[in-house]
Write a protein that holds these residues in place. Structure first.
Motif, PDB file in Angstrom:
ATOM      1  N   VAL A  91      55.633  65.984  50.454  1.00 57.45           N
ATOM      2  CA  VAL A  91      55.607  67.345  51.016  1.00 57.45           C
ATOM      3  C   VAL A  91      55.276  67.262  52.502  1.00 57.45           C
ATOM      4  O   VAL A  91      55.921  67.910  53.334  1.00 57.45           O
TER       5      VAL A  91
ATOM      6  N   TRP B 129      59.387  72.952  51.330  1.00 56.17           N
ATOM      7  CA  TRP B 129      58.652  72.375  50.199  1.00 56.17           C
ATOM      8  C   TRP B 129      57.193  72.836  50.172  1.00 56.17           C
ATOM      9  O   TRP B 129      56.553  72.859  49.125  1.00 56.17           O
ATOM     10  N   ARG B 130      56.685  73.208  51.336  1.00 55.25           N
ATOM     11  CA  ARG B 130      55.272  73.653  51.382  1.00 55.25           C
ATOM     12  C   ARG B 130      55.054  74.973  50.655  1.00 55.25           C
ATOM     13  O   ARG B 130      53.929  75.337  50.334  1.00 55.25           O
ATOM     14  N   ASP B 131      56.160  75.734  50.463  1.00 53.14           N
ATOM     15  CA  ASP B 131      56.028  77.029  49.769  1.00 53.14           C
ATOM     16  C   ASP B 131      56.273  76.909  48.273  1.00 53.14           C
ATOM     17  O   ASP B 131      56.228  77.912  47.551  1.00 53.14           O
ATOM     18  N   LEU B 132      56.569  75.714  47.810  1.00 56.29           N
ATOM     19  CA  LEU B 132      56.849  75.548  46.384  1.00 56.29           C
ATOM     20  C   LEU B 132      55.598  75.792  45.535  1.00 56.29           C
ATOM     21  O   LEU B 132      54.473  75.607  45.987  1.00 56.29           O
ATOM     22  N   ASP B 133      55.871  76.208  44.313  1.00 54.90           N
ATOM     23  CA  ASP B 133      54.817  76.375  43.314  1.00 54.90           C
ATOM     24  C   ASP B 133      54.520  74.987  42.724  1.00 54.90           C
ATOM     25  O   ASP B 133      55.247  74.508  41.855  1.00 54.90           O
ATOM     26  N   ILE B 134      53.474  74.343  43.243  1.00 50.42           N
ATOM     27  CA  ILE B 134      53.111  72.983  42.797  1.00 50.42           C
ATOM     28  C   ILE B 134      51.766  73.039  42.083  1.00 50.42           C
ATOM     29  O   ILE B 134      50.849  73.730  42.531  1.00 50.42           O
TER      30      ILE B 134
ATOM     31  N   VAL C 170      48.945  70.517  39.546  1.00 46.12           N
ATOM     32  CA  VAL C 170      48.604  69.217  38.961  1.00 46.12           C
ATOM     33  C   VAL C 170      47.851  69.475  37.649  1.00 46.12           C
ATOM     34  O   VAL C 170      46.931  70.288  37.615  1.00 46.12           O
TER      35      VAL C 170
END
Lengths: 251, 251
Positions: free
Chosen positions: B101, B108-113, B115
């Motif tokens: 990222v 990609w920083r706005d993706l729903d990530i 863990v």
């Protein structure tokens, strides 16, 4: 001539950090199969009730008493489960059980004892913020109930100097309000003031809350008994809303 | 005027040490809900097949490429799960995802990530033998693919001198046969020869195998890629068939 046999069993489990979806199926199966559950009251409260199961709730500080009770019940032929939060082998009941075996009844050594691993607090705390444990790391309890403050300081210093990420368990309690502040003071003599400090409260529950600070401005009052504190390594960084430690020291 | 939105998601999970009963239900749910699974082939093989799900298996060494592929798929609107063994935040894929990222597409920083934590190898290894991680401990990868051997030696020395229990990840591989022997050699200059050394292979699987040695007689050839090595602290001891580290330094 028949040899006397011990038919009971003792399984030491951890329920994970909080949400039932973070408890392993192996642990859930052990709990469902038990005749007796032994543990600290709030951990027992997380476990779904089974008809006919005996629950032996106790105070948090009576770990050896609790282990002895569990071993006695198993020696009577009961299927006992000792319930910790998190993982039972990390600052939890598994060690107390083996300590009780060592100093207890010789017959306890023949008992069928098993440990089921679980998700310990630092893994749940790390997942809440990204991947701060992505490099080499230490887990250190700040409680001086069972070891000296000199030992804690020595380990903290060694870990900080060698640039480990540090997960601090038991950072504070009403009886020990000053430890975390003293730890930060020591860390400030070794690590950069920009070092990320993460206060993760109630990780792995629906009430999880994160405070991200730096070593310069970290306030020890942000931590309580339900908080896990993570001290970053020199490479630990923020990207957007996440904190992570790169796998490579070269990046 | 509509703002472009990213609808995909990326969840980084760990399947635990091996047996499906050690995978959390939260991870199983994420896997069942995914349109795409990305990971090292042998970890993907552990996951029950879902109809219509795409699997993107890759080589073990291509972690950043794998992370980029996963992020690209999520940015296209797919529900992607990145699959590690153990816990994804411990010497595994979560860190690689955030690294990708950081250096990748701004979107990609706005993706729903997210863990999901899991049971990492050292917890499963500890459970196989008792409670060796019962005191303060470190997790240290012996692989010098991503950091220098000098850094590894410095951390090993610091951890040994401060009397941490030490869990050694990646102790050996065909490409790195000599590291563990060098680590034992260093440890022998600091720790007692009676220090327990545990080689736990395939912990948390039906093929688990334990070799218990001491630092004096430990043979680095006992470890391979599937082995986790635990180095005891000065208080780590054997009781019957179990090894444990007491919670108290005074016991």
């Amino acid at each position: 001539m028949s040899v006397p046999t011990v038919t009971g069993s003792l399984v030491v489990v951890g329920t994970g950090p909080g949400r039932l979806e973070l408890m392993t199926p192996a642990t859930a199966a052990a709990l469902a199969h038990a005749t007796d559950l032994v543990g600290y009251g709030p951990y027992l409260d997380r476990v779904p009730l089974q008809p006919g199961q005996c629950r032996h709730a106790s105070d948090n500080r009576r770990e050896l008493d609790r282990a002895r009770l569990a071993l006695s019940l198993a020696a009577e032929g009961r299927r006992v489960v000792v319930v910790s939060g998190g993982d039972p082998g990390v600052f939890a009941m598994a060690s107390a059980v083996f300590e009780a075996v060592e100093v207890g009844e010789p017959a306890w050594r023949d008992l069928d004892i098993r440990v089921e691993p679980g998700v310990t607090a630092m893994l749940a705390a790390a997942a809440e913020v990204g991947a701060p444990l992505g490099g080499d790391f230490c887990a250190l309890s700040l409680s001086d109930n069972l070891k000296s403050w000199a030992t804690i300081e020595r380990r903290l210093k060694a870990a900080a100097e060698a640039d480990f990420v540090i997960a601090l368990y038991n950072p504070a309690s009403r009886a020990r309000p000053a430890q975390l502040g003293a730890a930060f003071k020591l860390l400030r003599t070794i690590r950069s003031g920009a070092t990320p400090i993460l206060f993760v409260r109630a990780a792995g529950t629906d009430q999880a809350r994160v405070i991200a600070a730096t070593l310069d401005d970290a306030d020890a009052a942000c931590a309580d008994m339900r908080t896990l504190v993570i001290v970053g390594a020199s490479s630990t960084r923020r990207i957007g809303r996440w904190i992570y430690t790169p796998r490579s020291e070269r990046s």
